[in-house]
Design an enzyme around this catalytic site. Structure first.
Site, PDB file in Angstrom:
ATOM      1  N   HIS A 140       0.820  -1.207   0.000  1.00 56.01           N
ATOM      2  CA  HIS A 140       0.000   0.000   0.000  1.00 56.01           C
ATOM      3  C   HIS A 140       0.852   1.254   0.000  1.00 56.01           C
ATOM      4  O   HIS A 140       2.051   1.228   0.269  1.00 56.01           O
ATOM      5  CB  HIS A 140      -0.928   0.015   1.226  1.00 56.01           C
ATOM      6  N   CYS A 141       0.210   2.360  -0.333  1.00 55.43           N
ATOM      7  CA  CYS A 141       0.782   3.693  -0.147  1.00 55.43           C
ATOM      8  C   CYS A 141      -0.354   4.546   0.391  1.00 55.43           C
ATOM      9  O   CYS A 141      -1.071   4.106   1.293  1.00 55.43           O
ATOM     10  CB  CYS A 141       1.406   4.227  -1.437  1.00 55.43           C
ATOM     11  N   ALA A 142      -0.540   5.748  -0.099  1.00 56.37           N
ATOM     12  CA  ALA A 142      -1.632   6.578   0.399  1.00 56.37           C
ATOM     13  C   ALA A 142      -2.962   6.195  -0.240  1.00 56.37           C
ATOM     14  O   ALA A 142      -3.962   5.959   0.445  1.00 56.37           O
ATOM     15  CB  ALA A 142      -1.332   8.055   0.144  1.00 56.37           C
ATOM     16  N   SER A 148       2.723   2.120  -4.608  1.00 52.02           N
ATOM     17  CA  SER A 148       2.536   0.697  -4.331  1.00 52.02           C
ATOM     18  C   SER A 148       2.250  -0.082  -5.610  1.00 52.02           C
ATOM     19  O   SER A 148       2.702  -1.220  -5.774  1.00 52.02           O
ATOM     20  CB  SER A 148       1.412   0.498  -3.318  1.00 52.02           C
TER      21      SER A 148
END
Length: 203
Positions: A140-142, A148
């Protein structure tokens, strides 16, 4: 805007389509241009949720999914790769998840000038080791569409010998993604490198 966690499994036929990219060992893989990639990405339906299974036991998600420790526990996630480690609003860390989840943080910025390529192989190895040991991985990222997504594409290219175009096609079956232009350029370089070294086309 994503509002629910969608965790539908990857259909076996879809997985086979992703794997069976070519039967011709002599085929020269097409290296897309940046413009071609952007057209492919931007023309896809913008459908995504807080988390989607884009490869068996491999989930691509956002901060909402990453912060839901109970939800991850119920899902059976054993490994978390945070491509926004140390960034604003990201709680991800070894302390946050405790000893039940193995954590790997990539302190990437979602900027075209950021060199994400230096993390392609370490991140791919983290995912590979987790999946081959029977684990489930959240990357994940934001928002789960750029940093990601780029790392998952690199994983598919490195460990499953998919071309960049086929990797994108595979992930797009389950989630809309749009890595920034800098990451796309770095993925094109990786695509060319893997082709030149014979990693692809040998299957």
């Amino acid at each position: 805007k994503p509002d629910t966690v969608c965790l539908s499994p990857l259909d076996p036929e879809e997985e086979e389509k992703c794997r069976s990219v070519t039967k011709d060992s002599e085929r020269v893989w097409e290296i897309p241009s940046l413009q071609e990639l952007e057209e492919i990405l931007l023309s896809a339906p913008t459908s995504f949720s807080h988390g989607d299974e884009v490869w068996p036991n491999l989930y691509l998600g956002d901060l909402v999914m990453a912060h839901d420790k109970l939800g991850l526990w119920k899902l059976g996630v054993t490994h978390v790769l945070n491509a926004a480690h140390g960034k604003l609003c990201s709680k991800g860390s070894e302390d946050f998840y405790g000893t039940t989840v193995k954590y790997y943080g990539v302190p990437a910025s979602d900027q075209p000038t950021f060199d994400l390529s230096s993390f392609f192989y370490p991140a791919a190895e983290f995912i590979h080791q987790a999946l081959t040991s029977g684990g489930k991985v959240l990357v994940h990222c934001a928002v789960g569409v750029s940093r990601s997504a780029a790392l998952i594409l690199a994983y598919l290219m490195i460990h499953h010998h998919l071309s960049l175009l086929n990797s994108i096609c595979c992930v797009q079956q389950k989630r809309w993604i749009c890595p920034n232009t800098g990451f796309l350029r770095q993925l094109i370089v990786l695509d060319r490198k893997l082709q030149d070294t014979g990693v692809k086309g040998s299957k």
